[in-house]
Scaffold this motif. Structure first.
Motif, PDB file in Angstrom:
ATOM      1  N   ASP A  75       0.864  -1.183   0.000  1.00  0.00           N
ATOM      2  CA  ASP A  75       0.000   0.000   0.000  1.00  0.00           C
ATOM      3  C   ASP A  75       0.900   1.232   0.000  1.00  0.00           C
ATOM      4  O   ASP A  75       1.408   1.644   1.039  1.00  0.00           O
ATOM      5  N   ILE A  76       1.100   1.812  -1.184  1.00  0.00           N
ATOM      6  CA  ILE A  76       2.028   2.937  -1.331  1.00  0.00           C
ATOM      7  C   ILE A  76       1.617   4.131  -0.483  1.00  0.00           C
ATOM      8  O   ILE A  76       2.462   4.802   0.104  1.00  0.00           O
ATOM      9  N   ASP A  77       0.315   4.398  -0.399  1.00  0.00           N
ATOM     10  CA  ASP A  77      -0.143   5.539   0.395  1.00  0.00           C
ATOM     11  C   ASP A  77       0.174   5.334   1.872  1.00  0.00           C
ATOM     12  O   ASP A  77       0.715   6.229   2.533  1.00  0.00           O
ATOM     13  N   ALA A  78      -0.133   4.148   2.394  1.00  0.00           N
ATOM     14  CA  ALA A  78       0.125   3.855   3.804  1.00  0.00           C
ATOM     15  C   ALA A  78       1.623   3.853   4.106  1.00  0.00           C
ATOM     16  O   ALA A  78       2.057   4.379   5.133  1.00  0.00           O
ATOM     17  N   ALA A  79       2.430   3.265   3.217  1.00  0.00           N
ATOM     18  CA  ALA A  79       3.876   3.203   3.443  1.00  0.00           C
ATOM     19  C   ALA A  79       4.491   4.609   3.428  1.00  0.00           C
ATOM     20  O   ALA A  79       5.367   4.921   4.238  1.00  0.00           O
ATOM     21  N   THR A  80       4.007   5.467   2.523  1.00  0.00           N
ATOM     22  CA  THR A  80       4.527   6.836   2.444  1.00  0.00           C
ATOM     23  C   THR A  80       4.131   7.626   3.692  1.00  0.00           C
ATOM     24  O   THR A  80       4.948   8.362   4.253  1.00  0.00           O
ATOM     25  N   ARG A  81       2.889   7.455   4.136  1.00  0.00           N
ATOM     26  CA  ARG A  81       2.450   8.126   5.370  1.00  0.00           C
ATOM     27  C   ARG A  81       3.280   7.648   6.570  1.00  0.00           C
ATOM     28  O   ARG A  81       3.689   8.440   7.409  1.00  0.00           O
TER      29      ARG A  81
END
Length: 122
Positions: A75-81
């Motif tokens: 999950d790119i969004d979760a990992a970036t957050r």
């Protein structure tokens, strides 16, 4: 292994010179793709077994050639957050690579740059 290194990308100031060097040094198979990058095409590095990569024109004015590894995430969004929460700087927010997936680029608290990658069909 969770979150393996999945891709290594060379942003270079001289694409033809880099392609000639690495194809001779490692016998890598290089394949140009017509991806719309500001510096022209994108060259896939196909190594068979192992982590492949790419070669592209350095897009940061005045920057030297540099390799950047990418880590696979679900999950790119979760990992970036999560990276931001852990005090990483976000050098490039989540960006779609048309038809392929999404990437973001972080700078960890020690100053090291790392790419995160979520493929489209994961």
């Amino acid at each position: 292994m969770p979150n393996p290194f999945i891709h290594a990308e060379l942003a270079t100031t001289d694409v033809p010179k880099a392609k000639a060097f690495y194809s001779k040094l490692f016998k890598w198979k290089l394949r140009d793709l017509p991806l719309p990058t500001p510096g022209g095409s994108y060259t896939m590095i196909e190594v068979g077994a192992g982590t492949g990569g790419g070669i592209m024109q350095q897009m940061i004015p005045g920057a030297e050639s540099a390799w950047m590894p990418y880590v696979l995430v679900k999950d790119i969004d979760a990992a970036t957050r999560q990276a931001r929460k852990l005090r990483a700087k976000i050098a490039k927010g989540v960006t779609e690579v048309e038809g392929m997936g999404w990437l973001s680029i972080i700078v960890d608290p020690t100053g090291a740059t790392l790419g995160l990658w979520e493929p489209k069909d994961m």
